[in-house]
Scaffold this motif. Structure first.
Motif, mmCIF file in Angstrom:
data_model
loop_
_atom_site.group_PDB
_atom_site.id
_atom_site.type_symbol
_atom_site.label_atom_id
_atom_site.label_comp_id
_atom_site.label_asym_id
_atom_site.label_seq_id
_atom_site.Cartn_x
_atom_site.Cartn_y
_atom_site.Cartn_z
ATOM 1 N N ILE A 7 0.840 -1.200 0.000
ATOM 2 C CA ILE A 7 0.000 0.000 0.000
ATOM 3 C C ILE A 7 0.874 1.249 0.000
ATOM 4 C CG2 ILE A 7 -1.611 1.364 1.401
ATOM 5 C CD1 ILE A 7 -2.829 -1.368 2.277
ATOM 6 N N VAL A 8 1.858 1.296 0.870
ATOM 7 C CA VAL A 8 2.750 2.460 0.951
ATOM 8 C C VAL A 8 3.454 2.668 -0.388
ATOM 9 C CG1 VAL A 8 4.866 3.335 2.024
ATOM 10 C CG2 VAL A 8 3.033 2.404 3.450
ATOM 11 N N SER A 9 3.939 1.590 -0.973
ATOM 12 C CA SER A 9 4.622 1.693 -2.262
ATOM 13 C C SER A 9 3.686 2.224 -3.348
ATOM 14 C CB SER A 9 5.185 0.322 -2.650
ATOM 15 O OG SER A 9 5.745 0.372 -3.936
ATOM 16 N N ASP A 10 2.485 1.675 -3.409
ATOM 17 C CA ASP A 10 1.509 2.120 -4.412
ATOM 18 C C ASP A 10 1.166 3.597 -4.236
ATOM 19 O OD1 ASP A 10 1.383 -0.427 -5.520
ATOM 20 O OD2 ASP A 10 -0.542 -0.933 -4.572
ATOM 21 N N LEU A 11 0.925 3.999 -2.996
ATOM 22 C CA LEU A 11 0.532 5.386 -2.747
ATOM 23 C C LEU A 11 1.691 6.352 -2.997
ATOM 24 C CD1 LEU A 11 -1.832 5.089 0.349
ATOM 25 C CD2 LEU A 11 -2.400 5.110 -2.088
ATOM 26 N N LYS A 12 2.907 5.928 -2.674
ATOM 27 C CA LYS A 12 4.064 6.770 -2.991
ATOM 28 C C LYS A 12 4.199 6.951 -4.499
ATOM 29 C CE LYS A 12 7.102 6.220 0.978
ATOM 30 N NZ LYS A 12 8.440 5.786 1.447
ATOM 31 N N GLY A 13 3.897 5.899 -5.250
ATOM 32 C CA GLY A 13 3.918 6.013 -6.709
ATOM 33 C C GLY A 13 2.913 7.040 -7.198
ATOM 34 N N LEU A 55 -3.031 11.606 0.201
ATOM 35 C CA LEU A 55 -2.399 10.288 0.120
ATOM 36 C C LEU A 55 -1.313 10.128 1.180
ATOM 37 C CD1 LEU A 55 -2.194 9.686 -3.730
ATOM 38 C CD2 LEU A 55 -3.869 8.801 -2.097
ATOM 39 N N LYS A 56 -0.615 11.213 1.481
ATOM 40 C CA LYS A 56 0.408 11.153 2.532
ATOM 41 C C LYS A 56 -0.223 10.763 3.872
ATOM 42 C CE LYS A 56 3.616 14.364 0.419
ATOM 43 N NZ LYS A 56 4.352 15.628 0.538
ATOM 44 N N ASP A 57 -1.415 11.254 4.131
ATOM 45 C CA ASP A 57 -2.126 10.884 5.361
ATOM 46 C C ASP A 57 -2.391 9.380 5.400
ATOM 47 O OD1 ASP A 57 -2.140 13.534 6.164
ATOM 48 O OD2 ASP A 57 -4.219 13.897 5.532
ATOM 49 N N HIS A 58 -2.763 8.810 4.276
ATOM 50 C CA HIS A 58 -3.034 7.368 4.226
ATOM 51 C C HIS A 58 -1.749 6.550 4.324
ATOM 52 C CE1 HIS A 58 -7.357 7.073 3.775
ATOM 53 N NE2 HIS A 58 -7.264 8.241 3.172
ATOM 54 N N ILE A 59 -0.673 7.073 3.800
ATOM 55 C CA ILE A 59 0.615 6.393 3.946
ATOM 56 C C ILE A 59 0.972 6.305 5.428
ATOM 57 C CG2 ILE A 59 3.106 6.695 3.595
ATOM 58 C CD1 ILE A 59 2.451 7.580 0.730
ATOM 59 N N ALA A 60 0.748 7.392 6.150
ATOM 60 C CA ALA A 60 1.046 7.403 7.584
ATOM 61 C C ALA A 60 0.195 6.373 8.329
ATOM 62 C CB ALA A 60 0.829 8.797 8.160
ATOM 63 N N ASP A 67 7.754 12.222 2.401
ATOM 64 C CA ASP A 67 8.004 13.645 2.559
ATOM 65 C C ASP A 67 8.448 14.293 1.258
ATOM 66 O OD1 ASP A 67 10.499 12.533 2.322
ATOM 67 O OD2 ASP A 67 11.243 13.241 4.252
ATOM 68 N N ASN A 68 8.371 13.547 0.164
ATOM 69 C CA ASN A 68 8.786 14.139 -1.102
ATOM 70 C C ASN A 68 7.765 15.165 -1.578
ATOM 71 O OD1 ASN A 68 6.923 12.039 -1.649
ATOM 72 N ND2 ASN A 68 7.600 11.948 -3.756
ATOM 73 N N HIS A 124 -8.968 3.048 1.473
ATOM 74 C CA HIS A 124 -8.880 4.352 0.815
ATOM 75 C C HIS A 124 -9.376 4.302 -0.633
ATOM 76 C CE1 HIS A 124 -4.907 2.370 0.724
ATOM 77 N NE2 HIS A 124 -4.965 2.655 -0.553
ATOM 78 N N LEU A 125 -10.153 3.284 -0.953
ATOM 79 C CA LEU A 125 -10.689 3.126 -2.302
ATOM 80 C C LEU A 125 -11.564 4.315 -2.695
ATOM 81 C CD1 LEU A 125 -10.633 1.206 -4.698
ATOM 82 C CD2 LEU A 125 -12.658 0.088 -3.762
ATOM 83 N N SER A 126 -12.378 4.777 -1.771
ATOM 84 C CA SER A 126 -13.237 5.925 -2.042
ATOM 85 C C SER A 126 -12.396 7.155 -2.384
ATOM 86 C CB SER A 126 -14.129 6.195 -0.844
ATOM 87 O OG SER A 126 -14.889 7.359 -1.053
#
Length: 152
Positions: A7-13, A55-60, A67-68, A124-126
């Protein structure tokens, strides 16, 4: 735990793609004389920045951090925004809009890849669907503007 890493990898992408778009729109706004285009480009740049923050919120929530504030250095989306910068050298609004269309279409493709995997991205699909809809709306506006500027 493995699911969180994916999930983190996908969201960072997605954040990289959004930041590429934000930067592309900022550059486009600086290189057009059209007040109408400047306004649209700045609005979409701010939209992309907001999406990245969400998306950063969901990564957390999944134990990661992002932080990029700039786009990815590799990948098709980045190359597409480079095309925008190249189009800007000629300062032609239609070329700029056409390059943006390509970038937005590729961003939608990336969102589609994640949305079809509802198990991994259920919490986080919505949000993904809402952001995808916003990008699709932006693409339609960019296409409308390109058609308008082609008629000039």
């Amino acid at each position: 735990m493995e699911n969180d890493k994916e999930i983190v990898s996908d969201l960072k992408g997605l954040i990289n793609i959004l930041n590429d778009g934000k930067e592309g729109y900022e550059t486009a706004s600086e290189n057009t004389d059209s007040i109408e285009l400047k306004g649209a480009f700045l609005r979409f740049s701010a939209q992309r920045a907001g999406y990245a923050m969400e998306l950063k919120d969901h990564i957390a929530l999944h134990g990661g951090d992002s932080d990029n504030e700039s786009g990815g250095l590799l990948g098709a989306i980045h190359r597409t925004w480079i095309e925008i910068k190249q189009a800007l050298s000629s300062n032609e609004d239609v070329a700029i809009l056409s390059a943006i269309e390509t970038g937005e279409s590729e961003a939608l493709d990336k969102y589609d890849q994640l949305i079809v995997d509802p198990g991994t991205h259920a919490d986080h699909l919505s949000l993904l669907k809402t952001q995808r809809a916003g990008i699709a709306d932006a693409l339609r506006e960019i296409q409308r503007l390109r058609h308008q500027f082609e008629q000039r």
